[in-house]
Design a protein around this motif. Structure first.
Motif, PDB file in Angstrom:
ATOM      1  N   GLU A   1       0.829  -1.204   0.000  1.00  0.00           N
ATOM      2  CA  GLU A   1       0.000   0.000   0.000  1.00  0.00           C
ATOM      3  C   GLU A   1       0.871   1.265   0.000  1.00  0.00           C
ATOM      4  OE1 GLU A   1      -3.953   1.415   2.465  1.00  0.00           O
ATOM      5  OE2 GLU A   1      -3.186  -0.612   2.767  1.00  0.00           O
ATOM      6  N   ILE A   2       1.948   1.237   0.756  1.00  0.00           N
ATOM      7  CA  ILE A   2       2.872   2.376   0.810  1.00  0.00           C
ATOM      8  C   ILE A   2       3.507   2.608  -0.555  1.00  0.00           C
ATOM      9  CG2 ILE A   2       5.071   3.207   1.766  1.00  0.00           C
ATOM     10  CD1 ILE A   2       4.220   1.794   4.413  1.00  0.00           C
ATOM     11  N   GLU A   3       3.828   1.540  -1.258  1.00  0.00           N
ATOM     12  CA  GLU A   3       4.482   1.661  -2.565  1.00  0.00           C
ATOM     13  C   GLU A   3       3.614   2.394  -3.587  1.00  0.00           C
ATOM     14  OE1 GLU A   3       7.662   0.920  -3.203  1.00  0.00           O
ATOM     15  OE2 GLU A   3       7.890   0.300  -1.128  1.00  0.00           O
ATOM     16  N   LYS A   4       2.313   2.451  -3.376  1.00  0.00           N
ATOM     17  CA  LYS A   4       1.400   3.131  -4.302  1.00  0.00           C
ATOM     18  C   LYS A   4       1.300   4.632  -4.028  1.00  0.00           C
ATOM     19  CE  LYS A   4      -1.485  -0.975  -4.719  1.00  0.00           C
ATOM     20  NZ  LYS A   4      -2.774  -1.575  -4.368  1.00  0.00           N
ATOM     21  N   ILE A   5       1.775   5.070  -2.878  1.00  0.00           N
ATOM     22  CA  ILE A   5       1.676   6.474  -2.472  1.00  0.00           C
ATOM     23  C   ILE A   5       2.722   7.297  -3.221  1.00  0.00           C
ATOM     24  CG2 ILE A   5       1.919   8.068  -0.534  1.00  0.00           C
ATOM     25  CD1 ILE A   5       0.973   5.704   1.263  1.00  0.00           C
ATOM     26  N   GLU A   6       2.263   8.398  -3.805  1.00  0.00           N
ATOM     27  CA  GLU A   6       3.168   9.248  -4.586  1.00  0.00           C
ATOM     28  C   GLU A   6       3.520  10.566  -3.903  1.00  0.00           C
ATOM     29  OE1 GLU A   6       4.714   8.387  -7.357  1.00  0.00           O
ATOM     30  OE2 GLU A   6       3.747   6.420  -7.287  1.00  0.00           O
ATOM     31  N   THR A   7       2.675  11.029  -2.975  1.00  0.00           N
ATOM     32  CA  THR A   7       2.908  12.345  -2.367  1.00  0.00           C
ATOM     33  C   THR A   7       2.687  12.291  -0.855  1.00  0.00           C
ATOM     34  OG1 THR A   7       0.604  13.070  -2.548  1.00  0.00           O
ATOM     35  CG2 THR A   7       2.046  13.496  -4.464  1.00  0.00           C
TER      36      THR A   7
END
Length: 123
Positions: A98-104
Motif C-alpha cells: 500500500e505504501i508503494e502506491k503512495i506518490e505524495t
C-alpha cells in the motif's frame, strides 16, 4: 492507548544516513524506501509532513528497520510498513504494498486520516 509506528526501509546511523542522502540525490527513482521519499527530502523532513506530525492526535513513533528489529525481534514484515499498536499488540496497519502506491505526502496524510476516522476513541 493507540500508537502508530512507522518503520522505514533504511538503517539507522550517520553513515547510513549519508548513503541515503547520496542515493536520493543521485538516483531518487531507485531509492528503496517510499515512506522516506514521501516524508523527507534529501536532507530533512518535509514541511508538510512535519506540520501534520506535530498536530496529529495520536502518538507516533518512527523507527529504522534495524531499530524495529531490535525492539520487535519476533515480528517478520516487509519494509517500509506502518503498524498500529493497541494494548501492547502490533497490527500491520499500512503494509508495504500500500505504501508503494503512495506518490505524495498529501496522499499519505489522507490515508492516515481516513484510517483513523474509524477510531471512536483516539486516546
Amino acid at each position: 492507548m493507540k500508537k502508530i509506528i512507522f518503520v522505514y526501509n533504511a538503517k539507522s546511523g550517520k553513515i547510513n544516513g549519508l548513503l541515503d542522502v547520496a542515493h536520493k540525490l543521485i538516483s531518487p527513482k531507485t531509492y528503496q524506501c517510499k515512506l522516506c521519499s514521501v516524508t523527507h527530502n534529501a536532507f530533512s523532513e518535509n514541511e508538510q509532513w512535519k506540520e501534520f506530525r506535530k498536530n496529529f492526535s495520536l502518538p507516533l513513533e518512527f523507527l529504522h528497520s534495524d531499530e524495529f528489529e531490535a525492539k520487535y525481534a519476533t515480528i517478520d514484515t516487509k519494509y517500509p510498513v506502518v503498524f498500529l499498536e493497541e494494548h501492547q499488540k502490533l497490527t500491520e496497519w499500512i503494509p508495504k504494498r500500500e505504501i508503494e502506491k503512495i506518490e505524495t505526502t498529501q496522499e499519505l496524510i489522507q490515508l492516515i486520516q481516513s484510517k483513523t476516522k474509524s477510531f471512536s476513541n483516539l486516546y
